[in-house]
Design a protein around this motif. Structure first.
Motif, PDB file in Angstrom:
ATOM      1  N   ILE A  19       1.122  -8.427  -4.891  1.00  0.00           N
ATOM      2  CA  ILE A  19       2.237  -8.529  -3.747  1.00  0.00           C
ATOM      3  C   ILE A  19       1.524  -7.751  -2.509  1.00  0.00           C
ATOM      4  N   TYR A  20       1.122  -6.906  -2.597  1.00  0.00           N
ATOM      5  CA  TYR A  20       0.368  -6.189  -1.387  1.00  0.00           C
ATOM      6  C   TYR A  20      -0.738  -7.006  -0.676  1.00  0.00           C
ATOM      7  N   SER A  21      -1.657  -7.601  -1.519  1.00  0.00           N
ATOM      8  CA  SER A  21      -2.574  -8.589  -0.980  1.00  0.00           C
ATOM      9  C   SER A  21      -1.799  -9.876  -0.419  1.00  0.00           C
ATOM     10  N   GLY A  22      -0.891 -10.543  -1.212  1.00  0.00           N
ATOM     11  CA  GLY A  22      -0.183 -11.370  -0.286  1.00  0.00           C
ATOM     12  C   GLY A  22       0.243 -11.175   0.979  1.00  0.00           C
ATOM     13  N   LEU A  48      -0.211 -11.793  12.713  1.00  0.00           N
ATOM     14  CA  LEU A  48      -0.566 -11.258  13.915  1.00  0.00           C
ATOM     15  C   LEU A  48      -1.834 -11.908  14.359  1.00  0.00           C
ATOM     16  N   GLY A  49      -2.568 -12.896  13.477  1.00  0.00           N
ATOM     17  CA  GLY A  49      -3.231 -13.784  14.353  1.00  0.00           C
ATOM     18  C   GLY A  49      -3.029 -14.706  15.340  1.00  0.00           C
ATOM     19  N   LEU A  50      -1.748 -15.105  15.468  1.00  0.00           N
ATOM     20  CA  LEU A  50      -1.179 -15.755  16.455  1.00  0.00           C
ATOM     21  C   LEU A  50      -1.173 -14.868  17.847  1.00  0.00           C
ATOM     22  N   PHE A  51      -0.931 -13.524  17.773  1.00  0.00           N
ATOM     23  CA  PHE A  51      -1.206 -12.720  18.886  1.00  0.00           C
ATOM     24  C   PHE A  51      -2.383 -12.201  19.107  1.00  0.00           C
ATOM     25  N   GLY A  52      -3.486 -12.603  18.170  1.00  0.00           N
ATOM     26  CA  GLY A  52      -4.827 -12.209  18.500  1.00  0.00           C
ATOM     27  C   GLY A  52      -5.409 -11.106  17.717  1.00  0.00           C
ATOM     28  N   GLY A  53      -6.255 -11.202  16.799  1.00  0.00           N
ATOM     29  CA  GLY A  53      -6.653 -10.087  16.041  1.00  0.00           C
ATOM     30  C   GLY A  53      -5.878  -9.677  14.760  1.00  0.00           C
ATOM     31  N   SER A  54      -6.522  -8.848  13.799  1.00  0.00           N
ATOM     32  CA  SER A  54      -5.979  -8.598  12.556  1.00  0.00           C
ATOM     33  C   SER A  54      -5.617  -7.021  12.726  1.00  0.00           C
ATOM     34  N   GLY A  55      -4.662  -6.669  11.984  1.00  0.00           N
ATOM     35  CA  GLY A  55      -4.333  -5.408  12.029  1.00  0.00           C
ATOM     36  C   GLY A  55      -3.396  -4.857  10.904  1.00  0.00           C
ATOM     37  N   PHE A  56      -2.369  -4.129  11.128  1.00  0.00           N
ATOM     38  CA  PHE A  56      -1.639  -3.192  10.287  1.00  0.00           C
ATOM     39  C   PHE A  56      -0.798  -4.259   9.384  1.00  0.00           C
ATOM     40  N   ASN A  57      -0.686  -3.971   8.157  1.00  0.00           N
ATOM     41  CA  ASN A  57       0.010  -4.753   6.948  1.00  0.00           C
ATOM     42  C   ASN A  57       1.452  -4.322   7.100  1.00  0.00           C
ATOM     43  N   PHE A  58       2.135  -4.719   8.138  1.00  0.00           N
ATOM     44  CA  PHE A  58       3.571  -4.663   8.325  1.00  0.00           C
ATOM     45  C   PHE A  58       4.409  -5.228   7.509  1.00  0.00           C
ATOM     46  N   VAL A  59       4.004  -6.424   6.844  1.00  0.00           N
ATOM     47  CA  VAL A  59       4.940  -7.177   5.932  1.00  0.00           C
ATOM     48  C   VAL A  59       5.196  -6.167   4.545  1.00  0.00           C
ATOM     49  N   GLY A  60       3.981  -5.782   4.131  1.00  0.00           N
ATOM     50  CA  GLY A  60       4.247  -4.895   2.915  1.00  0.00           C
ATOM     51  C   GLY A  60       4.968  -3.677   3.090  1.00  0.00           C
ATOM     52  N   VAL A  61       5.089  -3.004   4.161  1.00  0.00           N
ATOM     53  CA  VAL A  61       6.039  -1.626   4.162  1.00  0.00           C
ATOM     54  C   VAL A  61       7.281  -2.306   4.136  1.00  0.00           C
ATOM     55  N   VAL A  62       7.598  -3.468   4.543  1.00  0.00           N
ATOM     56  CA  VAL A  62       9.171  -3.791   4.486  1.00  0.00           C
ATOM     57  C   VAL A  62       9.507  -4.558   3.013  1.00  0.00           C
ATOM     58  N   VAL A  63       8.396  -5.086   2.478  1.00  0.00           N
ATOM     59  CA  VAL A  63       8.852  -5.819   1.188  1.00  0.00           C
ATOM     60  C   VAL A  63       8.587  -5.107  -0.100  1.00  0.00           C
ATOM     61  N   ALA A  64       7.547  -4.145   0.010  1.00  0.00           N
ATOM     62  CA  ALA A  64       7.180  -3.459  -1.341  1.00  0.00           C
ATOM     63  C   ALA A  64       8.003  -2.453  -1.692  1.00  0.00           C
ATOM     64  N   PRO A  65       8.813  -1.822  -0.965  1.00  0.00           N
ATOM     65  CA  PRO A  65       9.754  -0.760  -1.530  1.00  0.00           C
ATOM     66  C   PRO A  65      10.523  -1.110  -2.848  1.00  0.00           C
ATOM     67  N   PHE A  66      11.181  -2.494  -2.522  1.00  0.00           N
ATOM     68  CA  PHE A  66      12.036  -2.892  -3.657  1.00  0.00           C
ATOM     69  C   PHE A  66      11.457  -3.101  -4.866  1.00  0.00           C
ATOM     70  N   PHE A  67      10.024  -3.640  -4.672  1.00  0.00           N
ATOM     71  CA  PHE A  67       9.150  -3.956  -6.041  1.00  0.00           C
ATOM     72  C   PHE A  67       8.821  -2.527  -6.613  1.00  0.00           C
ATOM     73  N   HIS A  68       8.470  -1.417  -5.751  1.00  0.00           N
ATOM     74  CA  HIS A  68       8.041  -0.271  -6.259  1.00  0.00           C
ATOM     75  C   HIS A  68       9.504   0.432  -6.964  1.00  0.00           C
ATOM     76  N   ALA A  69      10.707   0.000  -6.447  1.00  0.00           N
ATOM     77  CA  ALA A  69      11.625   0.792  -7.136  1.00  0.00           C
ATOM     78  C   ALA A  69      11.997   0.107  -8.455  1.00  0.00           C
ATOM     79  N   TYR A  70      11.456  -1.200  -8.700  1.00  0.00           N
ATOM     80  CA  TYR A  70      11.790  -1.811 -10.017  1.00  0.00           C
ATOM     81  C   TYR A  70      10.720  -1.518 -10.895  1.00  0.00           C
ATOM     82  N   PHE A  71       9.240  -1.620 -10.618  1.00  0.00           N
ATOM     83  CA  PHE A  71       8.194  -1.494 -11.349  1.00  0.00           C
ATOM     84  C   PHE A  71       7.825  -0.240 -11.634  1.00  0.00           C
ATOM     85  N   ASP A  72       7.972   0.554 -10.648  1.00  0.00           N
ATOM     86  CA  ASP A  72       7.558   2.139 -10.815  1.00  0.00           C
ATOM     87  C   ASP A  72       8.548   2.917 -11.621  1.00  0.00           C
TER      88      ASP A  72
END
Lengths: 234, 78
Positions: A171-174, A183-207
């Motif tokens: 999930i994190y690599s996706g 972010l490539g649309l705005f130029g350059g790669s950077g912070f993994n901001f989708v993971g911060v939003v999506v991952a907590p729900f999966f953490h709550a279930y799997f962990d």
């Protein structure tokens, strides 16, 4: 002659869990010494008392009464250690139970306890005679029946925690791929901001959820297998 | 992607089929648990405990299948 030594990441996680448990033991001990038994408990003392009482009630419903006093501390240790090990994925470490050695060790300790209690309560003659029941050729299925709890308990815990951790990393690599795309649309790669939003729900279930359920299953099966071997209370 | 890698992928996908029966079995167990709570509402917490324990023991079919799939993908596919 070269010595190749690999230290796996789960050794560090085991050290973290052990240091945390030891620090909590010292802290709770100091609070308990300053605690007046006649007053109402608050805070950490209340949490510790509540935990001990819950585990005692759980053990009392399943195991025979004369055995509760000696079994409940082992169940409490298993409960605290397994719960902390399973939820360690939440903090970025590899959980120790992701390694088959750790789960095999815990299951082996339980398995030795089961066989030892069976021999101590019923006698070794009755234990060996039990292999040949009901008729003689049943030796081989009976041997597999004795080994089955060891393998099934260790693989159940290992499989659940390992698969949760692998799915989280996928999930994190996706999410990082998606972030780079946006972010490539705005130029350059950077912070993994989708993971911060999506991952907590999966953490709550799997962990949290799966970790708690697997710990609960492990201690329930431990108690059920041990109480099956002991003689009934009169 | 050559035929060998494709066959490894098919093998890993086939071994996850064991989850099919787990879904049916655990859904049936949950239905029976809800019915039992309806008949006897004050035993609800004991029924909940037994449901969770029973479901987790029956889940080992799916877990073994997934474990074999992971081993096939990560050991044979490397």
């Amino acid at each position: 002659m070269t010595i190749h030594l690999t230290v796996q990441k789960e050794v560090l996680s085991l050290l973290v869990v052990a240091v945390f448990i030891i620090a909590m033991c010292f802290l709770i001990n100091r609070r308990l010494k300053a605690f007046d038994p006649l007053s109402k408990p608050r805070g950490l003392v209340l949490a510790a008392l509540w935990l001990v009482e819950m585990i005692d009630d759980q053990v009392r419903t399943i195991v025979q009464e004369r055995f509760v006093k000696s079994l409940a501390p082992y169940i409490g240790t298993l409960c605290i250690f397994l719960f902390l090990s399973n939820i360690l994925g939440l903090f970025g470490f590899n959980p120790p139970t992701m390694n088959y050695s750790v789960t095999l060790t815990m299951a082996a300790i339980t398995w030795v306890m089961i066989q030892f209690n069976a021999i101590r309560d019923n006698g070794i003659g009755s234990y060996i005679h039990g292999f040949f029941e009901p008729i003689f050729p049943f030796v081989i299925p009976n041997i597999f029946g004795k080994i089955a709890p060891l393998i099934s308990m260790s693989i159940r815990l290992f499989g659940n925690i390992l698969s949760g951790s692998i799915i989280m990393s996928v999930i994190y690599s996706g999410c990082s791929f998606l972030s780079d795309l946006v972010l490539g649309l705005f130029g350059g790669s950077g912070f993994n901001f989708v993971g911060v939003v999506v991952a907590p729900f999966f953490h709550a279930y799997f962990d949290l959820f799966a970790g708690f359920i697997q710990m609960f299953i492990f201690i329930s099966l431990t108690m059920v297998f041990i109480s099956n071997e002991l003689k009934e209370d009169e | 992607m050559d035929v060998g890698t494709g066959l490894i992928a098919i093998g890993a996908g086939l071994s996850v089929f064991t989850g099919f029966s787990t879904g049916i079995g655990q859904g049936y167990a949950a239905a029976k648990a809800v019915e039992a709570v309806g008949k006897n509402p004050e035993a609800a917490s004991q029924i909940r405990t037994m449901l969770i324990v029973g479901c987790a023991v029956a889940e080992t079919c799916a877990i073994y299948g997934m474990l074999i799939a992971f081993i096939i993908v990560f050991v044979l596919g490397a």
